[in-house]
Design a protein around this motif. Structure first.
Motif, PDB file in Angstrom:
ATOM      1  N   ASP A  28       0.835  -1.193   0.000  1.00 39.13           N
ATOM      2  CA  ASP A  28       0.000   0.000   0.000  1.00 39.13           C
ATOM      3  C   ASP A  28       0.873   1.247   0.000  1.00 39.13           C
ATOM      4  OD1 ASP A  28      -2.331   1.388   0.018  1.00 39.13           O
ATOM      5  OD2 ASP A  28      -2.645   1.271   2.182  1.00 39.13           O
ATOM      6  N   ALA A  29       0.572   2.202  -0.888  1.00 42.39           N
ATOM      7  CA  ALA A  29       1.297   3.471  -0.928  1.00 42.39           C
ATOM      8  C   ALA A  29       0.499   4.480  -0.117  1.00 42.39           C
ATOM      9  CB  ALA A  29       1.460   3.944  -2.369  1.00 42.39           C
ATOM     10  N   PHE A  30       0.978   4.853   1.050  1.00 38.03           N
ATOM     11  CA  PHE A  30       0.191   5.645   1.982  1.00 38.03           C
ATOM     12  C   PHE A  30       0.108   7.104   1.553  1.00 38.03           C
ATOM     13  CE2 PHE A  30       0.997   1.909   4.409  1.00 38.03           C
ATOM     14  CZ  PHE A  30      -0.063   1.786   5.280  1.00 38.03           C
ATOM     15  N   THR A  31      -0.880   7.765   2.060  1.00 34.36           N
ATOM     16  CA  THR A  31      -1.158   9.143   1.665  1.00 34.36           C
ATOM     17  C   THR A  31      -0.102  10.113   2.175  1.00 34.36           C
ATOM     18  OG1 THR A  31      -2.837  10.867   1.664  1.00 34.36           O
ATOM     19  CG2 THR A  31      -2.553   9.637   3.704  1.00 34.36           C
ATOM     20  N   ARG A  32      -0.041  11.263   1.540  1.00 32.59           N
ATOM     21  CA  ARG A  32       0.805  12.360   1.984  1.00 32.59           C
ATOM     22  C   ARG A  32       0.073  13.181   3.045  1.00 32.59           C
ATOM     23  NH1 ARG A  32       4.990  13.910  -1.137  1.00 32.59           N
ATOM     24  NH2 ARG A  32       4.772  15.997  -0.250  1.00 32.59           N
ATOM     25  N   GLU A  33       0.847  13.946   3.810  1.00 34.39           N
ATOM     26  CA  GLU A  33       0.256  14.856   4.785  1.00 34.39           C
ATOM     27  C   GLU A  33      -0.004  16.238   4.184  1.00 34.39           C
ATOM     28  OE1 GLU A  33       2.791  14.905   8.162  1.00 34.39           O
ATOM     29  OE2 GLU A  33       2.297  12.856   8.769  1.00 34.39           O
ATOM     30  N   LYS A  34       0.740  16.571   3.101  1.00 34.69           N
ATOM     31  CA  LYS A  34       0.566  17.842   2.409  1.00 34.69           C
ATOM     32  C   LYS A  34       0.475  17.565   0.911  1.00 34.69           C
ATOM     33  CE  LYS A  34       3.249  20.482   5.808  1.00 34.69           C
ATOM     34  NZ  LYS A  34       4.447  21.367   6.000  1.00 34.69           N
ATOM     35  N   PRO A  35      -0.058  18.517   0.112  1.00 37.32           N
ATOM     36  CA  PRO A  35      -0.079  18.316  -1.338  1.00 37.32           C
ATOM     37  C   PRO A  35       1.321  18.075  -1.892  1.00 37.32           C
ATOM     38  CG  PRO A  35      -1.456  20.187  -0.736  1.00 37.32           C
ATOM     39  CD  PRO A  35      -0.705  19.781   0.512  1.00 37.32           C
ATOM     40  N   GLY A  36       1.424  17.221  -2.912  1.00 37.98           N
ATOM     41  CA  GLY A  36       2.731  16.924  -3.492  1.00 37.98           C
ATOM     42  C   GLY A  36       2.664  15.731  -4.422  1.00 37.98           C
ATOM     43  N   SER A 109       4.822  11.892 -13.360  1.00 37.26           N
ATOM     44  CA  SER A 109       4.699  12.327 -11.977  1.00 37.26           C
ATOM     45  C   SER A 109       3.315  12.922 -11.749  1.00 37.26           C
ATOM     46  CB  SER A 109       5.802  13.339 -11.633  1.00 37.26           C
ATOM     47  OG  SER A 109       5.732  14.474 -12.457  1.00 37.26           O
ATOM     48  N   ASP A 110       3.139  13.582 -10.616  1.00 37.35           N
ATOM     49  CA  ASP A 110       1.834  14.159 -10.284  1.00 37.35           C
ATOM     50  C   ASP A 110       2.028  15.234  -9.233  1.00 37.35           C
ATOM     51  OD1 ASP A 110       0.473  13.079  -7.410  1.00 37.35           O
ATOM     52  OD2 ASP A 110       2.275  12.044  -8.115  1.00 37.35           O
ATOM     53  N   TRP A 111       0.953  15.925  -8.904  1.00 36.32           N
ATOM     54  CA  TRP A 111       0.921  16.867  -7.783  1.00 36.32           C
ATOM     55  C   TRP A 111      -0.520  16.879  -7.293  1.00 36.32           C
ATOM     56  CZ3 TRP A 111       4.872  19.178  -5.253  1.00 36.32           C
ATOM     57  CH2 TRP A 111       4.536  20.113  -4.279  1.00 36.32           C
ATOM     58  N   ASN A 112      -0.792  16.164  -6.197  1.00 36.02           N
ATOM     59  CA  ASN A 112      -2.163  15.972  -5.736  1.00 36.02           C
ATOM     60  C   ASN A 112      -2.295  16.227  -4.243  1.00 36.02           C
ATOM     61  OD1 ASN A 112      -3.968  14.805  -8.030  1.00 36.02           O
ATOM     62  ND2 ASN A 112      -2.030  13.714  -8.246  1.00 36.02           N
ATOM     63  N   ARG A 113      -3.534  16.339  -3.824  1.00 36.63           N
ATOM     64  CA  ARG A 113      -3.856  16.580  -2.423  1.00 36.63           C
ATOM     65  C   ARG A 113      -3.616  15.326  -1.589  1.00 36.63           C
ATOM     66  NH1 ARG A 113      -7.907  20.497  -1.472  1.00 36.63           N
ATOM     67  NH2 ARG A 113      -9.027  19.040  -0.133  1.00 36.63           N
ATOM     68  N   PRO A 114      -3.583  15.458  -0.262  1.00 39.45           N
ATOM     69  CA  PRO A 114      -3.528  14.265   0.592  1.00 39.45           C
ATOM     70  C   PRO A 114      -4.779  13.408   0.418  1.00 39.45           C
ATOM     71  CG  PRO A 114      -2.978  16.245   1.834  1.00 39.45           C
ATOM     72  CD  PRO A 114      -3.526  16.702   0.511  1.00 39.45           C
ATOM     73  N   GLY A 115      -4.664  12.139   0.753  1.00 40.07           N
ATOM     74  CA  GLY A 115      -5.839  11.280   0.770  1.00 40.07           C
ATOM     75  C   GLY A 115      -5.871  10.214  -0.300  1.00 40.07           C
ATOM     76  N   PHE A 116      -4.795  10.063  -1.093  1.00 45.25           N
ATOM     77  CA  PHE A 116      -4.750   9.034  -2.131  1.00 45.25           C
ATOM     78  C   PHE A 116      -3.743   7.946  -1.766  1.00 45.25           C
ATOM     79  CE2 PHE A 116      -6.020  12.912  -4.346  1.00 45.25           C
ATOM     80  CZ  PHE A 116      -7.125  12.485  -5.049  1.00 45.25           C
ATOM     81  N   ARG A 117      -3.935   6.783  -2.380  1.00 44.80           N
ATOM     82  CA  ARG A 117      -2.972   5.688  -2.263  1.00 44.80           C
ATOM     83  C   ARG A 117      -2.771   5.106  -3.659  1.00 44.80           C
ATOM     84  NH1 ARG A 117      -5.418   6.297   2.585  1.00 44.80           N
ATOM     85  NH2 ARG A 117      -4.263   5.684   4.459  1.00 44.80           N
ATOM     86  N   VAL A 118      -1.537   5.154  -4.147  1.00 46.66           N
ATOM     87  CA  VAL A 118      -1.204   4.731  -5.508  1.00 46.66           C
ATOM     88  C   VAL A 118      -0.423   3.427  -5.436  1.00 46.66           C
ATOM     89  CG1 VAL A 118      -0.104   5.368  -7.671  1.00 46.66           C
ATOM     90  CG2 VAL A 118      -1.087   7.153  -6.204  1.00 46.66           C
ATOM     91  N   ASP A 119      -0.968   2.379  -5.998  1.00 45.27           N
ATOM     92  CA  ASP A 119      -0.313   1.068  -5.952  1.00 45.27           C
ATOM     93  C   ASP A 119       0.555   0.831  -7.178  1.00 45.27           C
ATOM     94  OD1 ASP A 119       0.011  -1.681  -4.848  1.00 45.27           O
ATOM     95  OD2 ASP A 119      -0.964  -2.196  -6.736  1.00 45.27           O
ATOM     96  N   SER A 120       0.101   1.256  -8.384  1.00 49.48           N
ATOM     97  CA  SER A 120       0.880   1.006  -9.592  1.00 49.48           C
ATOM     98  C   SER A 120       0.424   1.921 -10.716  1.00 49.48           C
ATOM     99  CB  SER A 120       0.747  -0.462 -10.043  1.00 49.48           C
ATOM    100  OG  SER A 120      -0.588  -0.736 -10.413  1.00 49.48           O
ATOM    101  N   VAL A 121       1.332   2.112 -11.680  1.00 47.73           N
ATOM    102  CA  VAL A 121       1.042   2.858 -12.909  1.00 47.73           C
ATOM    103  C   VAL A 121       1.578   2.033 -14.066  1.00 47.73           C
ATOM    104  CG1 VAL A 121       1.419   4.988 -14.208  1.00 47.73           C
ATOM    105  CG2 VAL A 121       1.251   5.070 -11.715  1.00 47.73           C
TER     106      VAL A 121
END
Length: 284
Positions: A28-36, A109-121
């Motif tokens: 599991d790819a855990f969420t960020r605390e800040k946008p990024g 790459s990306d630049w997104n808000r907290p609250g996502f989990r990315v497993d694969s691309v």
């Protein structure tokens, strides 16, 4: 909170005959605390020019949209982006197609808000472009060349060895920078090469420099010592480098699937390194 950002190309598995190019997290790819950025996938010029289907396995805590983009890694400019609303449970999402023309260093790459989990691309080739061999690289214009490490590129039509001009490269010194992050790079498609030849001239005091050949799988390089080669400030020098002298493991006499060439002064120089290139050729 944990955050996975994968820079390693050792995770990359791709060839012209492969089904897809797959970036995969470890669990599991855990969420960020800040946008990024959740994804930081440096592909450089390894990807063959063509159209690719982009899919990703993602979930969102709040069911918001997640945006993926293709970026020119040398300038930071976004070349393509697409946002897709993510469910709260993991699902494979289709981000559509993007076309890579092979003229820039690619980063997914990306630049997104907290609250996502990315497993694969996953990037899956839809249609690869026909790319003819280009055994010679023009130095008549900076067009088509990629500056690395804030190198300034220009052309001189008075001091040249062939054609209309020579390419002039000015690389400023920078503490802690690796050699491969400076200099100049050119997309240079060839199915097979056994020899590279070129003219080089240093306007500054000559410094050791690297010549690197990129393929879809790796880069192979050769470090050159100006003193040993008879390179002197203000004088043109013609060099012929057999591919067998480059750093291969195991040793080879040819390189397959050339994507690009790079010319870089070695790390650690204290004054600007200024050199010219002309009449660059690859022999099959």
């Amino acid at each position: 909170m944990k955050f996975f950002s994968f820079l390693s190309l050792s995770l990359l598995v791709f060839s012209l005959s492969a089904a897809d190019l797959h970036w995969k997290g470890k669990g599991d790819a855990f969420t960020r605390e800040k946008p990024g950025s959740y994804i930081w996938w440096n592909l450089g010029l390894r990807l063959a020019p063509g159209s690719y289907q982009v899919k990703a396995r993602i979930r969102a805590d709040k069911g918001e949209a997640f945006t993926i983009q293709a970026v020119d890694a040398s300038t930071g400019k976004s070349r393509w982006q697409k946002g897709v609303k993510c469910p709260k449970e993991y699902a494979e999402l289709d981000f559509g197609e993007f076309h890579y023309d092979g003229s820039y260093l690619l980063r997914i790459s990306d630049w997104n808000r907290p609250g996502f989990r990315v497993d694969s691309v996953t990037l899956t080739p839809v249609k690869l472009d026909e790319v003819p061999d280009a055994p010679a690289a023009s130095c008549d214009t900076p067009g088509g060349w990629i500056s690395l490490g804030k190198a300034a590129l220009s052309c001189d039509d008075a001091d040249r060895r062939e054609g209309e001009a020579a390419l002039k490269v000015e690389v400023p010194p920078a503490a802690g920078r690796k050699w491969y992050d400076a200099g100049v790079l050119r997309p240079f498609p060839m199915k097979r090469a056994s020899m590279i030849s070129f003219w080089i001239k240093f306007d500054s005091e000559p410094v050791p420099f690297w010549v690197q050949i990129f393929t879809a799988e790796k880069g192979v390089a050769q470090k050159l010592n100006p003193a040993a080669l008879g390179i002197r400030k203000g004088e043109w020098k013609f060099l012929e480098l057999p591919v067998s002298t480059f750093h291969f493991r195991p040793k080879r006499s040819t390189v397959e699937g050339v994507r690009a060439l790079q010319f870089s002064p070695d790390a650690g120089f204290q004054e600007p390194a200024i050199f010219r290139l002309d009449d660059i050729l690859l022999e099959p």
